[in-house]
Design an enzyme around this catalytic site. Structure first.
Site, short mmCIF file in Angstrom:
data_model
loop_
_atom_site.label_atom_id
_atom_site.label_comp_id
_atom_site.label_asym_id
_atom_site.label_seq_id
_atom_site.Cartn_x
_atom_site.Cartn_y
_atom_site.Cartn_z
N GLU A 1 0.87 -1.18 0.00
CA GLU A 1 0.00 0.00 0.00
C GLU A 1 0.90 1.22 0.00
O GLU A 1 1.91 1.25 0.70
CB GLU A 1 -0.89 0.01 1.24
CG GLU A 1 -1.76 1.25 1.36
CD GLU A 1 -2.62 1.24 2.62
OE1 GLU A 1 -2.86 2.35 3.16
OE2 GLU A 1 -3.06 0.16 3.07
N GLU B 1 -2.16 11.42 3.82
CA GLU B 1 -3.13 11.10 4.87
C GLU B 1 -3.14 12.26 5.84
O GLU B 1 -2.10 12.84 6.14
CB GLU B 1 -2.74 9.83 5.63
CG GLU B 1 -2.83 8.57 4.82
CD GLU B 1 -2.50 7.35 5.66
OE1 GLU B 1 -3.40 6.50 5.81
OE2 GLU B 1 -1.37 7.25 6.15
#
Length: 167
Positions: free
Chosen positions: A18, A23
């Site tokens: 990933e 974020e």
């Protein structure tokens, strides 16, 4: 803004990898994080690799988030500032537990609410409805002899941390 493997060639998460390009959690408003997750390096085992930068206007101005991905390295950027570099030590050895990034991935743009990380201080109901406003998405493929990059803006450098990893 993140990427997941399309076919999961090496198994389920985190084995197939990933890439978290951007974020941000509400309780840490100005901090933008970038992370790499693999079978060996992931948050479940408390070994994931992450970098961050602080932007005072993270929620009120547009920013440029970029990923440069080569066969031996991924580098993530916020406003032309490298927040994380993850590179292979030996590109001749196939080691999907540390480098699963030799398969197709797809891009995910979403607003997530709650979870173990973002929800650890509860969820502020006054934050709804929430919007993720995207001005543009660009994808470039690097030519064999040149370099193409989505990084075309320099808005300054007020980084609070940077993490480089070589595995």
């Amino acid at each position: 803004i993140w990427m997941l493997p399309t076919g999961q060639a090496y198994g389920s998460w985190p084995s197939s990898g990933e890439l978290d390009i951007m974020e941000n959690v509400g309780f840490n408003e100005g901090v933008i994080r970038s992370s790499v997750h693999t079978g060996r390096f992931n948050h479940r085992s408390k070994t994931h690799i992450t970098g961050s930068v602080t932007r005072r206007h993270a929620h009120s101005r547009f920013h440029v988030y970029a990923l440069e991905w080569t066969p031996t390295k991924v580098a993530m950027f916020v406003d032309n500032h490298c927040t994380l570099t993850y590179a292979r030590k030996d590109d001749k050895v196939k080691a999907p537990d540390i480098w699963p990034f030799d398969q197709p991935f797809h891009l995910v743009l979403n607003v997530a609410v709650g979870g173990n990380w973002a929800g650890q201080h509860g969820i502020d109901e006054d934050g709804f409805p929430a919007t993720l406003e995207v001005s543009y998405v660009r994808v470039f493929q690097r030519p064999k002899q040149g370099v193409a990059s989505a990084r075309d803006v320099d808005l300054g450098d007020d980084a609070t941390s940077r993490r480089n990893a070589r595995v």
